[in-house]
Design a protein around this motif. Sequence first.
Motif, PDB file in Angstrom:
ATOM      1  N   SER A  21      -0.808 -39.462 -29.507  1.00 62.06           N
ATOM      2  CA  SER A  21       0.203 -38.350 -29.229  1.00 62.06           C
ATOM      3  C   SER A  21      -0.189 -37.249 -28.395  1.00 62.06           C
ATOM      4  N   LEU A  22      -1.039 -36.474 -28.527  1.00 60.86           N
ATOM      5  CA  LEU A  22      -1.664 -35.449 -27.618  1.00 60.86           C
ATOM      6  C   LEU A  22      -1.590 -35.864 -26.195  1.00 60.86           C
ATOM      7  N   ILE A  23      -2.308 -37.110 -26.003  1.00 60.96           N
ATOM      8  CA  ILE A  23      -2.617 -37.531 -24.705  1.00 60.96           C
ATOM      9  C   ILE A  23      -1.140 -37.994 -24.174  1.00 60.96           C
ATOM     10  N   ARG A  24      -0.286 -38.489 -24.969  1.00 60.98           N
ATOM     11  CA  ARG A  24       0.990 -38.688 -24.363  1.00 60.98           C
ATOM     12  C   ARG A  24       1.489 -37.384 -23.827  1.00 60.98           C
ATOM     13  N   GLU A  25       1.496 -36.460 -24.588  1.00 66.37           N
ATOM     14  CA  GLU A  25       2.092 -35.085 -24.415  1.00 66.37           C
ATOM     15  C   GLU A  25       1.556 -34.352 -23.252  1.00 66.37           C
ATOM     16  N   VAL A  26       0.412 -34.525 -23.043  1.00 64.54           N
ATOM     17  CA  VAL A  26      -0.334 -33.915 -21.891  1.00 64.54           C
ATOM     18  C   VAL A  26      -0.026 -34.736 -20.599  1.00 64.54           C
ATOM     19  N   THR A  27       0.115 -36.004 -20.645  1.00 64.61           N
ATOM     20  CA  THR A  27       0.414 -36.769 -19.503  1.00 64.61           C
ATOM     21  C   THR A  27       1.895 -36.515 -19.276  1.00 64.61           C
ATOM     22  N   GLN A  28       3.024 -36.111 -20.234  1.00 65.84           N
ATOM     23  CA  GLN A  28       4.254 -35.842 -19.992  1.00 65.84           C
ATOM     24  C   GLN A  28       4.288 -34.468 -19.301  1.00 65.84           C
ATOM     25  N   LYS A  29       3.480 -33.642 -19.705  1.00 67.20           N
ATOM     26  CA  LYS A  29       3.334 -32.050 -19.194  1.00 67.20           C
ATOM     27  C   LYS A  29       3.080 -32.200 -17.783  1.00 67.20           C
ATOM     28  N   LEU A  30       1.754 -32.988 -17.320  1.00 66.90           N
ATOM     29  CA  LEU A  30       1.339 -32.921 -16.225  1.00 66.90           C
ATOM     30  C   LEU A  30       2.392 -33.562 -15.290  1.00 66.90           C
ATOM     31  N   GLU A  31       2.969 -34.693 -15.496  1.00 63.91           N
ATOM     32  CA  GLU A  31       3.856 -35.462 -14.742  1.00 63.91           C
ATOM     33  C   GLU A  31       4.850 -34.424 -14.487  1.00 63.91           C
ATOM     34  N   LYS A  32       5.470 -34.033 -15.239  1.00 63.07           N
ATOM     35  CA  LYS A  32       6.560 -32.906 -15.260  1.00 63.07           C
ATOM     36  C   LYS A  32       6.329 -31.843 -14.092  1.00 63.07           C
ATOM     37  N   GLU A  33       5.233 -31.206 -14.185  1.00 61.61           N
ATOM     38  CA  GLU A  33       4.613 -30.319 -13.057  1.00 61.61           C
ATOM     39  C   GLU A  33       4.536 -31.042 -11.967  1.00 61.61           C
ATOM     40  N   SER A  34       4.109 -32.210 -11.776  1.00 61.86           N
ATOM     41  CA  SER A  34       3.790 -32.869 -10.459  1.00 61.86           C
ATOM     42  C   SER A  34       5.142 -33.186  -9.829  1.00 61.86           C
ATOM     43  N   VAL A  35       6.174 -33.547 -10.413  1.00 64.45           N
ATOM     44  CA  VAL A  35       7.602 -33.757 -10.102  1.00 64.45           C
ATOM     45  C   VAL A  35       8.273 -32.352  -9.536  1.00 64.45           C
ATOM     46  N   ALA A  36       7.822 -31.314 -10.370  1.00 62.39           N
ATOM     47  CA  ALA A  36       8.507 -30.179 -10.089  1.00 62.39           C
ATOM     48  C   ALA A  36       7.699 -29.588  -8.693  1.00 62.39           C
ATOM     49  N   LEU A  37       6.551 -29.816  -8.325  1.00 64.29           N
ATOM     50  CA  LEU A  37       5.929 -29.381  -7.297  1.00 64.29           C
ATOM     51  C   LEU A  37       6.448 -30.167  -6.113  1.00 64.29           C
TER      52      LEU A  37
END
Length: 127
Positions: free
Chosen positions: A3-19
């Motif tokens: 679940s931690l890995i999934r959470e990290v992946t979601q956060k980083l994907e969100k940042e990538s999209v925001a960029l």
Amino acid sequence: MESLIREVTQKLEKESVALGQEIEPQNKALTSRAFQCMSNCYKGSGSMEDCGECADKCNYYIQEAQEQIQTHMTNIQNKFSECMKGCAGTEYNESQKCVNKCTEEAISNFSQAKLELKSHLNKLLTK
């Protein structure tokens, strides 16, 4: 840990999209300018070879922008990977803290990349 890995992946994907969304207006403007420039290359009386050379020159700024974007994304990935390597072999609780620290650093790197890329793309638009 899954679940931690999934959470990290979601956060980083969100940042990538925001960029991507943050720099989209400048990227679109550069692309539009390049296409207009290329169109003008083929309106003259020059040979196809001359037109092709002209069109290649029109693409310079868009290629420069793409290289800058790719460089920033690669740097973020590399820094995150290096940080995560440091988390290997630690106990579970320490590992979680370490992964969270790496994630926060990556998010900070995305924020810095947004600022730097917007500035660089704006400079390209004024050339």
